[in-house]
Enzyme design. Structure first.
Site, PDB file in Angstrom:
ATOM      1  N   GLY A 229     -28.163  20.377   3.817  1.00 32.95           N
ATOM      2  CA  GLY A 229     -27.702  19.192   4.262  1.00 32.95           C
ATOM      3  C   GLY A 229     -26.211  19.219   4.454  1.00 32.95           C
ATOM      4  O   GLY A 229     -25.379  18.165   4.766  1.00 32.95           O
ATOM      5  N   PRO A 273     -28.988  25.676   3.700  1.00 30.55           N
ATOM      6  CA  PRO A 273     -28.133  25.262   4.775  1.00 30.55           C
ATOM      7  C   PRO A 273     -29.022  25.343   5.981  1.00 30.55           C
ATOM      8  O   PRO A 273     -29.274  26.762   6.269  1.00 30.55           O
ATOM      9  CB  PRO A 273     -26.967  25.879   4.654  1.00 30.55           C
ATOM     10  CG  PRO A 273     -27.323  27.056   3.916  1.00 30.55           C
ATOM     11  CD  PRO A 273     -28.596  26.981   3.042  1.00 30.55           C
ATOM     12  N   GLY A 274     -28.952  24.704   6.917  1.00 33.31           N
ATOM     13  CA  GLY A 274     -29.282  24.872   8.372  1.00 33.31           C
ATOM     14  C   GLY A 274     -28.338  24.572   9.373  1.00 33.31           C
ATOM     15  O   GLY A 274     -27.501  25.600   9.560  1.00 33.31           O
ATOM     16  N   ARG A 275     -27.787  23.427   9.406  1.00 36.92           N
ATOM     17  CA  ARG A 275     -26.883  23.053  10.422  1.00 36.92           C
ATOM     18  C   ARG A 275     -25.448  23.760  10.155  1.00 36.92           C
ATOM     19  O   ARG A 275     -24.956  24.365  10.950  1.00 36.92           O
ATOM     20  CB  ARG A 275     -26.591  21.567  10.319  1.00 36.92           C
ATOM     21  CG  ARG A 275     -25.403  20.942  11.157  1.00 36.92           C
ATOM     22  CD  ARG A 275     -25.013  19.644  10.624  1.00 36.92           C
ATOM     23  NE  ARG A 275     -26.243  18.892  10.216  1.00 36.92           N
ATOM     24  CZ  ARG A 275     -26.813  18.239  11.305  1.00 36.92           C
ATOM     25  NH1 ARG A 275     -26.767  17.940  12.522  1.00 36.92           N
ATOM     26  NH2 ARG A 275     -27.933  17.320  10.508  1.00 36.92           N
ATOM     27  N   ARG A 311     -30.315  15.389  20.206  1.00 39.02           N
ATOM     28  CA  ARG A 311     -29.685  14.711  19.049  1.00 39.02           C
ATOM     29  C   ARG A 311     -28.864  13.315  19.661  1.00 39.02           C
ATOM     30  O   ARG A 311     -28.997  12.318  18.845  1.00 39.02           O
ATOM     31  CB  ARG A 311     -28.616  15.776  18.510  1.00 39.02           C
ATOM     32  CG  ARG A 311     -29.219  16.727  17.915  1.00 39.02           C
ATOM     33  CD  ARG A 311     -28.195  17.778  16.998  1.00 39.02           C
ATOM     34  NE  ARG A 311     -28.019  16.743  15.786  1.00 39.02           N
ATOM     35  CZ  ARG A 311     -26.941  16.485  15.631  1.00 39.02           C
ATOM     36  NH1 ARG A 311     -25.986  16.071  16.299  1.00 39.02           N
ATOM     37  NH2 ARG A 311     -26.640  15.635  14.333  1.00 39.02           N
ATOM     38  N   CYS A 346     -35.637  11.107  33.761  1.00 40.40           N
ATOM     39  CA  CYS A 346     -35.986   9.874  34.095  1.00 40.40           C
ATOM     40  C   CYS A 346     -35.867   8.741  32.993  1.00 40.40           C
ATOM     41  O   CYS A 346     -36.979   8.305  32.932  1.00 40.40           O
ATOM     42  CB  CYS A 346     -37.180   9.949  34.929  1.00 40.40           C
ATOM     43  SG  CYS A 346     -37.712   8.594  35.932  1.00 40.40           S
ATOM     44  N   TYR A 375     -30.220  22.509  15.858  1.00 38.40           N
ATOM     45  CA  TYR A 375     -31.016  21.273  16.388  1.00 38.40           C
ATOM     46  C   TYR A 375     -30.629  21.238  17.799  1.00 38.40           C
ATOM     47  O   TYR A 375     -30.961  19.973  18.363  1.00 38.40           O
ATOM     48  CB  TYR A 375     -30.950  20.069  15.502  1.00 38.40           C
ATOM     49  CG  TYR A 375     -31.099  20.187  14.236  1.00 38.40           C
ATOM     50  CD1 TYR A 375     -32.522  20.271  13.265  1.00 38.40           C
ATOM     51  CD2 TYR A 375     -30.144  20.280  13.200  1.00 38.40           C
ATOM     52  CE1 TYR A 375     -32.729  20.904  12.114  1.00 38.40           C
ATOM     53  CE2 TYR A 375     -30.437  20.568  11.726  1.00 38.40           C
ATOM     54  CZ  TYR A 375     -31.310  20.902  11.354  1.00 38.40           C
ATOM     55  OH  TYR A 375     -31.705  21.056  10.043  1.00 38.40           O
TER      56      TYR A 375
HETATM   57  N1  LLP Z   1     -34.255  21.986   3.592  1.00 37.04           N
HETATM   58  C1  LLP Z   1     -35.186  21.028   3.978  1.00 37.04           C
HETATM   59  C2  LLP Z   1     -36.075  20.536   3.104  1.00 37.04           C
HETATM   60  C3  LLP Z   1     -34.697  20.099   5.070  1.00 37.04           C
HETATM   61  O1  LLP Z   1     -35.617  19.184   5.374  1.00 37.04           O
HETATM   62  C4  LLP Z   1     -33.744  20.425   5.909  1.00 37.04           C
HETATM   63  C5  LLP Z   1     -33.788  19.516   7.130  1.00 37.04           C
HETATM   64  C6  LLP Z   1     -32.890  21.408   5.592  1.00 37.04           C
HETATM   65  C7  LLP Z   1     -33.034  22.245   4.458  1.00 37.04           C
HETATM   66  C8  LLP Z   1     -31.618  21.744   6.396  1.00 37.04           C
HETATM   67  O2  LLP Z   1     -31.026  20.831   6.539  1.00 37.04           O
HETATM   68  P1  LLP Z   1     -29.251  20.961   7.201  1.00 37.04           P
HETATM   69  O3  LLP Z   1     -28.524  21.856   6.284  1.00 37.04           O
HETATM   70  O4  LLP Z   1     -29.683  21.643   8.545  1.00 37.04           O
HETATM   71  O5  LLP Z   1     -28.925  19.407   7.302  1.00 37.04           O
HETATM   72  N2  LLP Z   1     -32.701  17.137  13.353  1.00 37.04           N
HETATM   73  C9  LLP Z   1     -31.649  16.468  12.746  1.00 37.04           C
HETATM   74  C10 LLP Z   1     -31.574  17.285  11.258  1.00 37.04           C
HETATM   75  C11 LLP Z   1     -32.970  17.227  10.623  1.00 37.04           C
HETATM   76  C12 LLP Z   1     -32.831  17.790   9.262  1.00 37.04           C
HETATM   77  C13 LLP Z   1     -34.257  18.079   8.784  1.00 37.04           C
HETATM   78  N3  LLP Z   1     -34.436  18.971   7.775  1.00 37.04           N
HETATM   79  C14 LLP Z   1     -30.054  16.583  13.278  1.00 37.04           C
HETATM   80  O6  LLP Z   1     -30.254  17.088  14.430  1.00 37.04           O
HETATM   81  O7  LLP Z   1     -29.263  15.887  12.906  1.00 37.04           O
END
Ligand code: LLP
Length: 418
Positions: A229, A273-275, A311, A346, A375
């Site tokens: 997150g 972390p993803g984002r 997004r 569209c 994303y």
């Molecule tokens: N771990 C779990 C269990 C999660 O559900 C998620 C994200 C992450 C890690 C990674 O989260 P991050 O570090 O990337 O915030 N599509 C949305 C974000 C959806 C996140 C879903 N879960 C966007 O574009 O903002």
């Protein structure tokens, strides 16, 4: 307003002309910068000053196999949400111990898939824990705990607290213990995730503190995962501050060391972390095809529909935009015009930037949408029978490398039976 160009400051395109990249690989185009990606991996790997810590790259943000391989080289482990994500990670060279499966509402077959692939799985309901026990009695498992608090940039991405579908709540721990006992399961891991895109350290730290106090009650833990997150500054052109990783590091390290002193077993601590890892290393380039006036509004019509970047449409998310005219990056300290940048889908909601102040834009200009690495491609679609774009990597040596080809019309036909 004078703002510093992100692309210039980071030398993002390493001297490549955006028009030439689009001519070579097609428009629109996802462009990733290897050095920025590696730097962000490194930031996350050094988030905690404790030897038994690793960041799991959450590949839902971007599962390009070539990027996954780089994250692995940087020492990251990974989490997966589906068998497809497990397969991609295996393809990128991750070993089963480096993969953590954190699914939600999966089938018997999908759980069996993870068991067959020796991947540790975290279950997030009593039903799923029971199903896992039936399939793998005596096995090692983890559970996802709902920490009771959430945080995030939009209610659709808050994953902790009473309103979300995720995790097992603390008042169900008796049922967890009964189910573990019924199938002689070993609870070796706990994880949580409060939500996506926090810009202040405190919610994460509070959740981590609370989580560790809960974790103490389990006697066999090998793994404690605090979730992801971590936010990035989407308003960077206005000078938005970065997330304070130093405070996070200082306090998280202290929390972990405090826990270790009491718990006495060797536990591996993780984040997810993803984002943070991939958002800023990706830019989406697209072409302006039409500019029109409709009453008081000016629309800049591009090939950047929500099929390519969902997004803004989905969460009203902001992405900074930089403008190129005949290869020249347009200054933002000259006259600006308020326009809405829209795509070619569209639907009226197909807006990438609403009422945005940008330098003058004409047909043929190229737009660079910043912070599109997370994303972005991952949530793209073929809506309106459009083709997904190519992805290229600007390597450390400045050379470009195609890391996923642009789709062709045959791809649209691939799954049909006639
Ligand atoms: N771990 C779990 C269990 C999660 O559900 C998620 C994200 C992450 C890690 C990674 O989260 P991050 O570090 O990337 O915030 N599509 C949305 C974000 C959806 C996140 C879903 N879960 C966007 O574009 O903002």
């Amino acid at each position: 307003m004078k703002t510093e160009s992100f692309l210039q400051k980071t030398n993002f395109l390493a001297g490549h002309q955006p028009e030439e990249l689009l001519a070579q690989y097609g428009s629109p185009l996802y462009v990733y910068n290897e050095q920025i990606f590696r730097d962000r991996c490194h930031d996350m790997q050094s988030l905690v000053d404790y030897e038994r810590f690793t960041a799991n790259y959450s590949i839902k943000a971007n599962s390009n196999i070539n990027l996954l391989a780089i994250a692995r080289e940087e020492g990251m482990y990974a989490d997966a949400m589906s068998p497809g994500e497990i397969l991609f990670l295996e393809q990128a060279g991750y070993s089963p111990e480096q993969i953590f499966f954190v699914p939600n509402n999966v089938s018997r077959e999908e759980l069996q898939f993870a068991i067959d692939h020796n991947v540790l799985t975290s279950l997030d309901s009593i039903s799923q824990l029971d199903l896992f026990g039936q399939l793998n009695p005596g096995g090692r498992v983890a559970i996802r705990i709902n920490p009771g608090v959430g945080a995030g940039h939009h209610e659709k991405v808050v994953t902790g607290g009473k309103k979300t579908k995720f995790g097992i709540s603390m008042d169900q721990m008796d049922q967890v213990q009964t189910t573990l006992k019924r199938y002689q399961l070993h609870l070796v891991g706990v994880n949580q995730h409060i939500g996506s895109l926090f810009m202040e350290p405190q919610p994460y730290l509070e959740a981590a503190r609370h989580f560790l106090s809960l974790a103490e009650q389990f006697s066999e833990l090998e793994l404690v995962d605090f979730g992801g997150g971590f936010g990035i500054p989407y308003h960077k052109l206005e000078g938005q501050e970065r997330l304070d990783l130093q405070t996070l590091k200082h306090e998280l390290t202290a929390l972990i060391r405090g826990f270790v002193a009491k718990y006495k077993r060797p536990v591996l601590f993780k984040s997810e972390p993803g984002r943070y890892v991939v958002a800023e290393s990706g830019v989406l380039l697209g072409t302006v095809h039409a500019v029109k006036q409709n009453d008081a509004s000016t629309f800049v019509g591009t090939d950047l529909g929500f099929n390519v970047l969902a997004r803004p449409m989905m969460y009203d998310s902001w992405h900074d935009i930089e403008v190129f005219h005949q290869g020249e990056l347009q200054a933002t300290d000259g006259p600006l015009k308020t326009v809405s940048v829209v795509g070619n889908i569209c639907e009226s909601g197909d807006i990438i930037a609403k009422h945005r102040e940008l330098p003058p834009i004409v047909e043929g200009d190229v737009l660079a949408v910043l912070d599109a690495g997370a994303y972005g491609y991952a949530m793209s679609s073929t809506y309106n029978n459009r083709l997904r774009p190519a992805e290229i990597l600007i390597q450390k040596d400045g050379q470009t490398r195609l890391i996923r080809r642009r789709e062709v019309f045959e791809d649209l036909f691939r799954t049909f039976e006639f």
